[in-house]
Design an enzyme around this catalytic site. Structure first.
Site, PDB file in Angstrom:
ATOM      1  N   TYR A  38       0.783  -1.234   0.000  1.00  0.00           N
ATOM      2  CA  TYR A  38       0.000   0.000   0.000  1.00  0.00           C
ATOM      3  C   TYR A  38       0.813   1.282   0.000  1.00  0.00           C
ATOM      4  CZ  TYR A  38      -3.849  -3.160   0.577  1.00  0.00           C
ATOM      5  OH  TYR A  38      -4.759  -4.167   0.359  1.00  0.00           O
TER       6      TYR A  38
ATOM      7  N   PHE B  12     -10.665  -3.703  10.781  1.00  0.00           N
ATOM      8  CA  PHE B  12     -11.837  -3.585   9.914  1.00  0.00           C
ATOM      9  C   PHE B  12     -11.498  -4.103   8.525  1.00  0.00           C
ATOM     10  CE2 PHE B  12      -9.505   0.415   9.969  1.00  0.00           C
ATOM     11  CZ  PHE B  12      -9.357   0.729   8.646  1.00  0.00           C
TER      12      PHE B  12
END
Length: 418
Positions: free
Chosen positions: A128, A418
């Site tokens: 990322y 999450f």
């Protein structure tokens, strides 16, 4: 083999949710079958317009989902975030730009909505950074050798006028949300918890494929009777020779709005009869815990890694949202090759407030947008990043100025996944 252009990246339709879920399961190496129960569970939170799929013909080969989130900036402001999850590319379709296209679509939509940052929990470190994300928080887990800790095993309860009560899931759903809101307003890096989060944490809702085991919940109330801490834990059933208890308590959640609550709850879980070990769950890397024990060496770090990653979408809004512990000014050259956050910005900050504006003045510190994301919550050091060659001083001493402005006395922490 189809070309990159033959793969269609777009929001999914309602009738494509089963194929999308199958691709998610495949990507995370779970059984790819999709049951009606799983679809019913997914339907409660999937928003098709924020759920991207990459399609090779009729087959879904890439998945990407985002949802609205709030993250606490330094100083307590709730900042709008684009939370990213369920990111997969099927192994047969790697290296074709599928993730790049999904990421670009989602971040563009987030910017258009007015989201200030994007967030994610990275399963793999190398992916990322190339999309402008930087590791902004770290999480650590300790394992406590209770007999070695030096705590009095005859502990009767808090010695500060407070008390600890065991409660059930219904009580947690009443007390927990308000307590957590108080906690997250003071904790940089903390994210909001939905009603669904509390239902899952207390068994009111059980996720598909999960075998629910009722945990223990303990609430600490201060001398005035107000809830100041909540501890949730499970205990295994392990015995040694000659019926020697060797149980381990595993903490799944612990939030506290005062040091007294932290101290009392950690002492409580270490004093439970038969418990000889405690696994703390993921905590802030500078958690008070080890030094709440008479012998801090009884708490050994068993896991420590990057946790929440942040991608700055709006530099001005992000830097103006947080507070600063010092007075100073700094001109930043932000490089953002895959987004629109790049440019030169002047930050004027003081404990009374801050302003950030685009400028044509000479840059003092040059950095990629991902490094700005790593610095934004105050846990990383610009001096350290300069030593690593990840930021460049255009003016001697600029990294020291950045640290004086941006770093916080306590490390940021995100307690959730999450």
């Amino acid at each position: 083999m189809r070309s990159r252009q033959d793969i269609d990246v777009r929001p999914i339709r309602d009738d494509e949710i089963p194929d999308w879920v199958r691709a998610v399961n495949t990507g995370f190496l779970r059984p790819p079958s999709v049951s009606e129960a799983e679809l019913a569970d997914r339907a409660t939170y999937i928003v098709p317009e924020r759920t991207l799929g990459a399609f090779d013909g009729e087959r879904c080969v890439g998945t990407f989902r985002s949802f609205a989130q709030e993250i606490t900036a330094v100083g307590g402001a709730a900042v709008r975030a684009d939370a990213i999850t369920s990111v997969t590319v099927t192994s047969t379709h790697r290296r074709r730009g599928v993730l790049t296209r999904m990421m670009a679509q989602d971040l563009a939509a987030a910017k258009e909505r007015g989201d200030v940052v994007a967030t994610l929990i990275a399963a793999e470190y190398p992916i990322y950074g190339r999309y402008g994300f930087g590791p902004a928080t770290t999480a650590a887990e300790w394992t406590i050798d209770v007999p070695r800790s030096g705590l009095d095993p005859r502990l009767a309860g808090p010695d500060d006028g407070g008390r600890i009560d065991l409660v059930d899931g219904d009580d947690v759903r009443k007390t927990g949300p308000e307590l957590y809101e108080r906690f997250r307003r003071a904790q940089p890096g903390a994210i909001d918890r939905s009603e669904r989060w509390w239902q899952l944490a207390t068994g009111a809702l059980v996720r598909h494929g999960v075998t629910w085991t009722e945990p223990f919940h303990a609430v600490y109330r201060g001398a005035r009777g107000e809830a100041e801490g909540l501890l949730t834990y499970t205990v295994d059933d392990r015995w040694g020779d000659a019926k020697q208890p060797l149980q381990t308590a595993k903490v799944t959640d612990m939030i506290a709005v005062s040091p007294a609550a932290e101290r009392a709850l950690w002492r409580y879980v270490c004093s439970i009869d038969w418990v000889t070990g405690v696994k703390t769950g993921l905590r802030a890397p500078d958690d008070l815990l080890p030094h709440l024990l008479p012998d801090p060496r009884a708490a050994a770090i068993t896991s420590q890694a990057d946790w929440l990653w942040v991608r700055i979408l709006d530099v001005v809004a992000a830097l103006e949202a947080r507070t600063y512990g010092a007075t100073g000014a700094l001109v930043l050259e932000v490089v953002d090759e895959k987004g629109s956050a790049g440019g030169r910005y002047r930050l004027d900050a003081s404990p009374e407030g801050a302003s950030c504006t685009r400028t044509t003045g000479s840059a003092e510190l040059t950095l990629e947008v991902g490094e700005l994301g790593a610095l934004w919550l105050g846990g990383e050091s610009a001096v350290r990043l300069a030593a690593l060659g990840r930021v460049r001083e255009e003016r001697a001493g600029a990294a020291l100025v950045a640290d004086a402005l941006l770093r916080t006395s306590r490390r940021p922490w995100c307690p959730d996944i999450f």
